[in-house]
Design a protein around this motif. Structure first.
Motif, mmCIF file in Angstrom:
data_model
loop_
_atom_site.group_PDB
_atom_site.id
_atom_site.type_symbol
_atom_site.label_atom_id
_atom_site.label_comp_id
_atom_site.label_asym_id
_atom_site.label_seq_id
_atom_site.Cartn_x
_atom_site.Cartn_y
_atom_site.Cartn_z
ATOM 1 N N SER A 104 0.855 -1.200 0.000
ATOM 2 C CA SER A 104 0.000 0.000 0.000
ATOM 3 C C SER A 104 0.887 1.245 0.000
ATOM 4 C CB SER A 104 -0.917 0.028 1.223
ATOM 5 O OG SER A 104 -1.458 1.334 1.378
ATOM 6 N N LYS A 105 0.827 1.986 -1.087
ATOM 7 C CA LYS A 105 1.655 3.191 -1.178
ATOM 8 C C LYS A 105 1.168 4.274 -0.223
ATOM 9 C CE LYS A 105 3.945 2.659 -5.576
ATOM 10 N NZ LYS A 105 5.289 2.312 -5.105
ATOM 11 N N ILE A 106 -0.141 4.265 0.072
ATOM 12 C CA ILE A 106 -0.661 5.271 1.003
ATOM 13 C C ILE A 106 -0.184 4.955 2.425
ATOM 14 C CG2 ILE A 106 -2.780 6.215 2.046
ATOM 15 C CD1 ILE A 106 -4.036 6.186 -0.724
ATOM 16 N N LEU A 147 1.493 10.689 -10.120
ATOM 17 C CA LEU A 147 0.272 10.004 -9.656
ATOM 18 C C LEU A 147 0.604 8.541 -9.358
ATOM 19 C CD1 LEU A 147 -2.952 9.990 -9.452
ATOM 20 C CD2 LEU A 147 -2.881 9.125 -11.810
ATOM 21 N N LYS A 148 0.146 8.062 -8.198
ATOM 22 C CA LYS A 148 0.417 6.655 -7.848
ATOM 23 C C LYS A 148 -0.846 5.964 -7.359
ATOM 24 C CE LYS A 148 5.180 7.466 -6.477
ATOM 25 N NZ LYS A 148 6.266 7.180 -5.529
ATOM 26 N N ALA A 149 -1.036 4.741 -7.807
ATOM 27 C CA ALA A 149 -2.120 3.911 -7.277
ATOM 28 C C ALA A 149 -1.708 3.459 -5.885
ATOM 29 C CB ALA A 149 -2.314 2.690 -8.167
ATOM 30 N N LEU A 184 -1.269 11.740 -5.028
ATOM 31 C CA LEU A 184 -0.539 12.661 -5.894
ATOM 32 C C LEU A 184 0.664 13.064 -5.075
ATOM 33 C CD1 LEU A 184 -2.777 15.447 -7.485
ATOM 34 C CD2 LEU A 184 -1.351 13.791 -8.694
ATOM 35 N N GLU A 185 1.834 12.890 -5.681
ATOM 36 C CA GLU A 185 3.055 13.124 -4.931
ATOM 37 C C GLU A 185 3.873 14.189 -5.637
ATOM 38 O OE1 GLU A 185 4.895 9.424 -3.464
ATOM 39 O OE2 GLU A 185 6.726 10.185 -4.370
ATOM 40 N N LYS A 186 4.519 15.070 -4.896
ATOM 41 C CA LYS A 186 5.374 16.102 -5.489
ATOM 42 C C LYS A 186 6.471 15.419 -6.307
ATOM 43 C CE LYS A 186 4.207 20.335 -4.292
ATOM 44 N NZ LYS A 186 4.326 20.914 -2.952
ATOM 45 N N ARG A 187 6.704 15.931 -7.526
ATOM 46 C CA ARG A 187 7.712 15.299 -8.385
ATOM 47 C C ARG A 187 9.119 15.752 -7.987
ATOM 48 N NH1 ARG A 187 7.461 15.269 -14.879
ATOM 49 N NH2 ARG A 187 5.249 14.983 -14.412
ATOM 50 N N LEU A 188 9.998 14.771 -7.852
ATOM 51 C CA LEU A 188 11.394 15.047 -7.499
ATOM 52 C C LEU A 188 12.254 14.790 -8.730
ATOM 53 C CD1 LEU A 188 11.424 12.970 -4.192
ATOM 54 C CD2 LEU A 188 11.184 15.453 -4.365
ATOM 55 N N VAL A 189 13.467 15.320 -8.702
ATOM 56 C CA VAL A 189 14.378 15.107 -9.827
ATOM 57 C C VAL A 189 15.728 14.658 -9.283
ATOM 58 C CG1 VAL A 189 15.509 16.213 -11.802
ATOM 59 C CG2 VAL A 189 13.227 16.953 -11.116
ATOM 60 N N PRO A 191 19.090 11.276 -9.717
ATOM 61 C CA PRO A 191 19.351 9.855 -9.970
ATOM 62 C C PRO A 191 18.802 8.978 -8.843
ATOM 63 C CG PRO A 191 21.355 10.978 -9.272
ATOM 64 C CD PRO A 191 20.292 12.037 -9.378
ATOM 65 N N GLU A 192 18.508 7.721 -9.202
ATOM 66 C CA GLU A 192 17.910 6.804 -8.223
ATOM 67 C C GLU A 192 18.867 5.699 -7.819
ATOM 68 O OE1 GLU A 192 13.874 5.447 -9.182
ATOM 69 O OE2 GLU A 192 13.830 7.068 -10.651
ATOM 70 N N VAL A 193 18.716 5.249 -6.586
ATOM 71 C CA VAL A 193 19.547 4.151 -6.077
ATOM 72 C C VAL A 193 18.695 3.254 -5.183
ATOM 73 C CG1 VAL A 193 20.370 5.570 -4.124
ATOM 74 C CG2 VAL A 193 21.736 3.613 -4.904
ATOM 75 N N LEU A 282 11.696 7.125 -1.992
ATOM 76 C CA LEU A 282 10.546 6.970 -2.901
ATOM 77 C C LEU A 282 9.657 5.825 -2.461
ATOM 78 C CD1 LEU A 282 12.127 7.216 -6.469
ATOM 79 C CD2 LEU A 282 10.984 9.021 -5.176
ATOM 80 N N GLU A 283 10.283 4.735 -2.053
ATOM 81 C CA GLU A 283 9.463 3.555 -1.720
ATOM 82 C C GLU A 283 10.268 2.568 -0.895
ATOM 83 O OE1 GLU A 283 8.632 0.778 -4.846
ATOM 84 O OE2 GLU A 283 10.635 0.920 -5.671
ATOM 85 N N TYR A 284 9.519 1.678 -0.238
ATOM 86 C CA TYR A 284 10.114 0.517 0.426
ATOM 87 C C TYR A 284 9.529 -0.742 -0.192
ATOM 88 C CZ TYR A 284 11.734 3.590 4.173
ATOM 89 O OH TYR A 284 12.356 4.574 4.885
HETATM 90 P P1 AMP Z 1 7.814 3.767 -6.975
HETATM 91 O O1 AMP Z 1 7.167 2.458 -7.342
HETATM 92 O O2 AMP Z 1 7.019 4.563 -6.010
HETATM 93 O O3 AMP Z 1 9.257 3.634 -6.595
HETATM 94 O O4 AMP Z 1 7.858 4.580 -8.356
HETATM 95 C C1 AMP Z 1 8.364 4.001 -9.551
HETATM 96 C C2 AMP Z 1 9.246 4.995 -10.268
HETATM 97 O O5 AMP Z 1 8.519 6.215 -10.515
HETATM 98 C C3 AMP Z 1 10.471 5.428 -9.461
HETATM 99 O O6 AMP Z 1 11.529 4.535 -9.623
HETATM 100 C C4 AMP Z 1 10.748 6.784 -10.075
HETATM 101 O O7 AMP Z 1 11.479 6.675 -11.284
HETATM 102 C C5 AMP Z 1 9.379 7.331 -10.379
HETATM 103 N N1 AMP Z 1 8.922 8.164 -9.244
HETATM 104 C C6 AMP Z 1 8.255 7.740 -8.151
HETATM 105 N N2 AMP Z 1 8.010 8.749 -7.291
HETATM 106 C C7 AMP Z 1 8.533 9.843 -7.841
HETATM 107 C C8 AMP Z 1 8.602 11.230 -7.463
HETATM 108 N N3 AMP Z 1 8.066 11.653 -6.324
HETATM 109 N N4 AMP Z 1 9.230 12.093 -8.293
HETATM 110 C C9 AMP Z 1 9.765 11.668 -9.470
HETATM 111 N N5 AMP Z 1 9.726 10.396 -9.896
HETATM 112 C C10 AMP Z 1 9.126 9.481 -9.103
#
Ligand code: AMP
Ligand code: GLY
Length: 427
Positions: A104-106, A147-149, A184-189, A191-193, A282-284
């Motif tokens: 659950s992302k929420i 936008l995320k489900a 709805l989540e604020k967009r970040l910019v 690189p990802e790790v 971003l996520e766990y």
């Molecule tokens: P998630 O499953 O929440 O990790 O999202 C999948 C992908 O969407 C991430 O690996 C990011 O590339 C992109 N993403 C998720 N959240 C954001 C955010 N807040 N801002 C920008 N890109 C995002």
């Protein structure tokens, strides 16, 4: 000792192979595994499905197994850990309750906010009309949001789009599936790790980090997939940012969950974006990553089989043993079936898969295949079962050399319609 790995993909193959290297390990059973795994010494596949908990626990007891490691998410979501623990059988993984952090992302966002973890601000919506109204206001800028489900959508639940029209279409798509909630989540910019830790309540040890490539095609084009390749380590992450990730991403979360009476156990996978103002979570996920595990495992020098035994026995040494690595970088490239990921058509299955044994000579060539979507046909030949079929890992002193080795060998895996990216670890 004998250990049991539960799952059937490339991630489970990489784990099983790593555990099999432990000097005290006589056998690694994988349930159900796949026929590509059995070329490895000490690995034996067991014909039991990953959600057949009764049969798995019986096998565990009958074969005097020391512990089970769960690779895949489905058995975790169905409560395999709760089932094993109710029978006092040692198993590594989170309880069903803890899987909510991924499913659950929420819930996950609310937990991050409550634990004061750096994460993007978010708004939650239960009704289509409310989000449509919010998006419709003149000051709303779609380029500033994602936008995320709420629920897992098999890689199709996150929308990063630039126009209101696309965003509204995505909202309609998600709400048309009954009972959906969205955020709805604020967009970040940045690189990802991905970071990986083994956790037991507030205790944890970092296993390492990696970067994966989610899009199907070169240069980040094409649809999202489960992951088309990875490299480890992400050595561009600064010490300061790593410290923030460990302190605020892992430590703060684990302390918060333990304090609430819902301590987390098992593998925790954190996805972070490194922005100009530092890392944001971003996520766990409540498991290891696939294909990140396939580039991380071959780097680890520490005997994980013993470390995991100490973990299940609650011996304090599992947190004090530093994880040691072979020098250099691991690079992994996935070969997927024609049609994968199946958005614009059918995924082709059942084609013959062959490979040159050179890609299984780790000691000699630092080259290893990890098998995922393969099975046997009625004639006993190896065939694709669809999706990500196989992946190749190499380890070398730097990323580009490791990638060169993988691409040198990639033609040694053959099946009709194989598709792979040419740019893994090239940037
Ligand atoms: P998630 O499953 O929440 O990790 O999202 C999948 C992908 O969407 C991430 O690996 C990011 O590339 C992109 N993403 C998720 N959240 C954001 C955010 N807040 N801002 C920008 N890109 C995002
Ligand atoms: N590679 C991303 C995942 O395992 O979810």
């Amino acid at each position: 000792m004998k250990v049991l790995v539960i799952g059937k993909g490339g991630r489970e193959h990489a784990m099983a192979w790593k555990l099999a290297q432990g000097p005290s390990v006589s056998k690694v059973f994988v349930a159900p595994g796949n026929p590509g795994m059995e070329a490895d010494q000490k690995i034996e596949c067991v014909g039991i499905g990953e959600t057949d908990f009764e049969a798995l626990s019986k096998f565990f007891i009958d074969h005097d197994i020391s512990y089970a490691v769960v690779g895949a998410e489905v058995p975790l979501d169905r409560g395999i850990v709760d089932f094993f623990l109710s029978k006092k059988l040692p198993i590594i993984g989170p309880t069903k309750l803890s899987t909510k952090l991924e499913s659950s992302k929420i819930y996950s966002k609310q937990t991050m906010l409550a634990a004061e973890i750096p994460t993007a601000e978010a708004l939650f919506f239960d009704h289509l009309k409310d989000i449509v109204q919010y998006i419709g206001t003149s000051e709303f800028d779609p380029k500033g949001w994602v936008l995320k489900a709420d629920e897992l959508e098999a890689g199709k639940g996150v929308f990063v789009v630039d126009t209101k029209k696309e965003l509204l279409n995505a909202c309609e798509y998600l709400f048309n599936k009954q009972g959906r909630r969205v955020l709805l989540e604020k967009r970040l910019v940045g690189p990802e790790v991905s970071y990986f830790a083994l956790c037991d309540g507030e205790e944890f040890t970092i296993l390492g980090n990696a970067c994966d490539y989610k899009r199907l095609l070169d240069h980040g084009k094409g649809p999202n997939t489960g992951g088309m390749g990875s490299y480890s380590p992400a050595d561009w992450v600064t010490k300061g940012d790593e410290k923030t990730i460990i302190e605020k991403g892992f430590k703060a979360l684990l302390k918060y969950l333990a304090g609430k009476g819902t301590p987390f156990h098992g593998f925790l996978f954190l996805g972070a974006m490194i922005t100009k103002t530092g890392p944001y979570i971003l996520e766990y996920n409540v498991r290891m990553g696939d294909p990140e595990t396939q580039s991380l495992m071959p780097r680890i020098k520490t005997d994980l089989a013993t470390l995991f035994l100490e973990y299940t026995q609650k011996s304090p040494s599992w947190t004090t043993t530093p994880i040691e690595y072979h020098p250099g970088h691991g690079v992994h490239v996935v070969l997927a079936s024609a049609g994968y990921p199946g958005i614009d058509g059918e995924i082709i299955k059942g084609v013959n898969v062959s490979f040159d044994p050179v890609i299984n000579q780790w000691e000699e060539n630092r080259s290893k295949y990890f098998a995922a979507g393969v099975g046997l046909n009625s004639r006993g030949e190896m065939v694709s079962t669809g999706g990500r079929v196989m992946g190749l890992t190499s380890l070398s002193h730097n990323k580009s050399e490791a990638a060169r080795l993988v691409y040198q060998n990639i033609g040694k895996v053959q099946f009709e319609g194989a598709q792979y990216r040419n740019d893994i670890a090239q940037n």
